[in-house]
Design a protein around this motif. Structure first.
Motif, PDB file in Angstrom:
ATOM      1  N   GLY A  28       0.837  -1.333  -0.068  1.00 18.25           N
ATOM      2  CA  GLY A  28       0.088  -0.141  -0.065  1.00 18.25           C
ATOM      3  C   GLY A  28       0.736   1.210   0.200  1.00 18.25           C
ATOM      4  O   GLY A  28       0.463   2.100  -0.986  1.00 18.25           O
ATOM      5  N   GLN A  29       1.881   1.337   0.871  1.00 19.57           N
ATOM      6  CA  GLN A  29       2.860   2.237   0.671  1.00 19.57           C
ATOM      7  C   GLN A  29       3.446   2.723  -0.383  1.00 19.57           C
ATOM      8  O   GLN A  29       3.704   3.725  -1.119  1.00 19.57           O
ATOM      9  N   THR A  30       3.879   1.600  -1.167  1.00 20.74           N
ATOM     10  CA  THR A  30       4.464   1.641  -2.290  1.00 20.74           C
ATOM     11  C   THR A  30       3.504   2.122  -3.544  1.00 20.74           C
ATOM     12  O   THR A  30       3.859   2.846  -4.144  1.00 20.74           O
ATOM     13  N   PHE A  31       2.142   1.769  -3.285  1.00 21.79           N
ATOM     14  CA  PHE A  31       1.218   2.336  -4.328  1.00 21.79           C
ATOM     15  C   PHE A  31       0.911   3.641  -4.060  1.00 21.79           C
ATOM     16  O   PHE A  31       0.705   4.561  -5.194  1.00 21.79           O
ATOM     17  N   ASP A  32       0.880   4.089  -2.796  1.00 20.04           N
ATOM     18  CA  ASP A  32       0.810   5.541  -2.580  1.00 20.04           C
ATOM     19  C   ASP A  32       1.942   6.507  -3.355  1.00 20.04           C
ATOM     20  O   ASP A  32       1.433   7.433  -3.777  1.00 20.04           O
ATOM     21  N   GLU A  33       3.187   5.875  -2.931  1.00 19.47           N
ATOM     22  CA  GLU A  33       4.200   6.488  -3.720  1.00 19.47           C
ATOM     23  C   GLU A  33       4.289   6.398  -5.311  1.00 19.47           C
ATOM     24  O   GLU A  33       4.386   7.623  -5.727  1.00 19.47           O
ATOM     25  N   ALA A  34       3.491   5.638  -5.750  1.00 17.86           N
ATOM     26  CA  ALA A  34       3.657   5.547  -7.095  1.00 17.86           C
ATOM     27  C   ALA A  34       2.368   6.586  -7.733  1.00 17.86           C
ATOM     28  O   ALA A  34       2.631   7.242  -8.606  1.00 17.86           O
ATOM     29  N   LEU A  35       1.322   6.475  -6.954  1.00 15.68           N
ATOM     30  CA  LEU A  35       0.362   7.344  -7.238  1.00 15.68           C
ATOM     31  C   LEU A  35       0.662   8.698  -7.014  1.00 15.68           C
ATOM     32  O   LEU A  35       0.518   9.665  -8.130  1.00 15.68           O
ATOM     33  N   MET A  36       1.445   9.079  -6.258  1.00 18.62           N
ATOM     34  CA  MET A  36       1.832  10.532  -5.934  1.00 18.62           C
ATOM     35  C   MET A  36       2.712  11.110  -7.001  1.00 18.62           C
ATOM     36  O   MET A  36       2.712  12.072  -7.764  1.00 18.62           O
TER      37      MET A  36
END
Length: 86
Positions: free
Chosen positions: A29-37
């Motif tokens: 989830g943290q990786t997805f958040d970083e990718a989304l940002m």
């Protein structure tokens, strides 16, 4: 036939495995958040339908990951509740 204690031990092992999976889900989830940002910053000011679709799909993936986390957490709670009453 397994005893209640044997079943409790196996349920506890499953709860432990699920807890470990939740730790990995949080990292994803943290990786997805970083990718989304990063994707949002990269796409800022653009009207590219392809990038907008990419952002939308990544947001959906993140939402489904949240759903998986919620369901797994609920499963742990139910399993623990059963162990407490069995």
């Amino acid at each position: 036939m397994s005893s209640v204690e044997d079943v409790k031990v196996r349920v506890a092992a499953t709860v432990s495995q699920t807890g470990e999976a939740l730790i990995r889900l949080r990292a994803v989830g943290q990786t997805f958040d970083e990718a989304l940002m990063m994707l949002r910053l990269t796409a800022a000011g653009t009207v590219s339908p392809t990038l907008i679709d990419a952002i939308s799909k990544l947001e959906q993936a993140r939402e489904r990951l949240n759903e998986a986390h919620t369901l797994a957490t609920g499963a742990i709670g139910d399993a623990d509740a059963w162990r407490a009453t069995a």
